[in-house]
Design a protein around this motif. Structure first.
Motif, PDB file in Angstrom:
ATOM      1  N   SER A 211       0.846  -1.192   0.000  1.00 51.51           N
ATOM      2  CA  SER A 211       0.000   0.000   0.000  1.00 51.51           C
ATOM      3  C   SER A 211       0.882   1.242   0.000  1.00 51.51           C
ATOM      4  CB  SER A 211      -0.912  -0.011   1.226  1.00 51.51           C
ATOM      5  OG  SER A 211      -1.738  -1.149   1.142  1.00 51.51           O
ATOM      6  N   GLY A 212       0.625   2.173  -0.921  1.00 52.02           N
ATOM      7  CA  GLY A 212       1.400   3.419  -0.980  1.00 52.02           C
ATOM      8  C   GLY A 212       2.638   3.345  -1.857  1.00 52.02           C
ATOM      9  N   GLY A 213       2.962   2.166  -2.420  1.00 54.76           N
ATOM     10  CA  GLY A 213       4.178   2.024  -3.247  1.00 54.76           C
ATOM     11  C   GLY A 213       4.020   2.670  -4.620  1.00 54.76           C
ATOM     12  N   ALA A 214       5.152   3.084  -5.244  1.00 58.35           N
ATOM     13  CA  ALA A 214       5.103   3.751  -6.563  1.00 58.35           C
ATOM     14  C   ALA A 214       4.923   2.727  -7.679  1.00 58.35           C
ATOM     15  CB  ALA A 214       6.397   4.526  -6.782  1.00 58.35           C
ATOM     16  N   ALA A 215       4.214   3.119  -8.763  1.00 54.93           N
ATOM     17  CA  ALA A 215       3.930   2.187  -9.870  1.00 54.93           C
ATOM     18  C   ALA A 215       5.159   1.922 -10.736  1.00 54.93           C
ATOM     19  CB  ALA A 215       2.798   2.739 -10.734  1.00 54.93           C
ATOM     20  N   GLN A 216       6.119   2.873 -10.802  1.00 53.64           N
ATOM     21  CA  GLN A 216       7.283   2.795 -11.700  1.00 53.64           C
ATOM     22  C   GLN A 216       6.816   2.584 -13.141  1.00 53.64           C
ATOM     23  OE1 GLN A 216       8.350   0.152  -8.778  1.00 53.64           O
ATOM     24  NE2 GLN A 216      10.259   1.137  -8.202  1.00 53.64           N
ATOM     25  N   ASP A 217       7.418   1.619 -13.902  1.00 52.75           N
ATOM     26  CA  ASP A 217       7.017   1.480 -15.311  1.00 52.75           C
ATOM     27  C   ASP A 217       5.749   0.637 -15.480  1.00 52.75           C
ATOM     28  OD1 ASP A 217       8.307  -0.826 -14.478  1.00 52.75           O
ATOM     29  OD2 ASP A 217       9.216  -1.227 -16.433  1.00 52.75           O
ATOM     30  N   GLN A 218       5.220   0.108 -14.399  1.00 49.90           N
ATOM     31  CA  GLN A 218       3.997  -0.682 -14.500  1.00 49.90           C
ATOM     32  C   GLN A 218       2.796   0.239 -14.649  1.00 49.90           C
ATOM     33  OE1 GLN A 218       4.155  -3.770 -14.873  1.00 49.90           O
ATOM     34  NE2 GLN A 218       5.533  -4.828 -13.460  1.00 49.90           N
TER      35      GLN A 218
END
Ligand code: C5P
Length: 249
Positions: A181-188
């Motif tokens: 929860s709260g993590g960055a999506a990056q290239d996904q």
């Protein structure tokens, strides 16, 4: 229970073994993908399996059936538990992978990638396959994969409700693009939280950078597992485990 695979997306065997050591008791599965396999080859699988890890060999094979069959035979001899192929390679190619692992004599299961979690339908080049709806295409790819003898599919956890509406029978679902929860999506593009993936019925969730790039990967894994446990306690899961063996079409 939803199992966890950690993606060992690192540049060398040395880095993979260092990550493995840092993970301690670790995840249920270690995922060896294109970066590590290209750098370190079969030794990456052998070394991790030799340390008692179950290995998911995520090569996402997509070639003519005869070539895929040979690669799957080799993966089976290496002792990988899971091997990925692209469902869009077609029924004959998926069936060739299933035949190949059988010929290799190992217990490898073939799983088929439906639509990459880094893709939105809008990303397809004009005139290629756009516009398409994941809700329409993903269940067809699951049916194709099952009819070819695959043990399950790889898809975004968020695709699961639409797939289930069209295909209500239980199936084995591997879901990458998971973030705490709260993590960055990056290239996904199509990411899901750990608890949402549990709630949606993921059988095996893949955590990559959220664990491998964490300051303390073991602590990040413990936290993800705790998020899983809480989500599992809240709701009855529709998740299904691996079938006993890949079914022959
Ligand atoms: O770092 P992150 O959690 O985004 O890594 C996801 C992992 O899952 C990568 O190793 C990637 O290759 C893999 N994967 C994916 N999408 C798929 C199939 C596999 O991201 N559809």
């Amino acid at each position: 229970m939803t199992e966890i695979a950690v993606a060992y997306d690192v540049a060398s065997l040395e880095d993979a073994l260092a990550l493995d050591a840092r993970l301690g008791p670790g995840p249920e599965l270690a995922k060896v993908g294109l970066e590590l396999y290209t750098a370190a080859g079969p030794e990456a699988v052998r070394s991790l399996a030799g340390r008692g890890r179950r290995v998911f060999l995520d090569l996402k094979l997509h070639d003519i059936p005869n070539t895929v069959r040979g690669a799957a035979r080799a993966a089976s001899r290496l002792g990988a538990e899971l091997l990925s192929v692209h469902a869009t390679g077609g029924r004959e190619m998926i069936a060739a992978a299933v035949d190949g692992v059988r010929e290799g004599g190992g217990a490898t299961r073939v799983i088929a990638v439906t639509i990459l979690t880094s893709l939105d339908p809008a990303d397809m080049p004009p005139g290629f396959a756009a516009p398409f709806s994941i809700a329409a295409v993903a269940p067809r790819l699951l049916a194709l994969a099952e009819s070819a003898g695959a043990a399950g599919i790889v898809c975004a956890a968020g695709d699961l409700p639409a797939i289930r509406r069209a295909h209500p029978e239980p199936f084995y679902a591997v879901t990458p693009a998971i973030r705490p929860s709260g993590g960055a999506a990056q290239d996904q593009r199509r990411v899901t939280t750990v608890s949402e993936a549990v709630r949606l019925g993921s059988s095996l969730m893949v955590l990559g950078r959220a664990i491998s790039h964490a300051p303390d990967p073991a602590a990040a894994l413990v936290a993800a597992r705790e998020e899983c446990r809480v989500a599992e306690a809240v709701g009855a899961s529709t998740q299904r485990g691996l079938p006993d063996s890949s079914r022959v079409p």
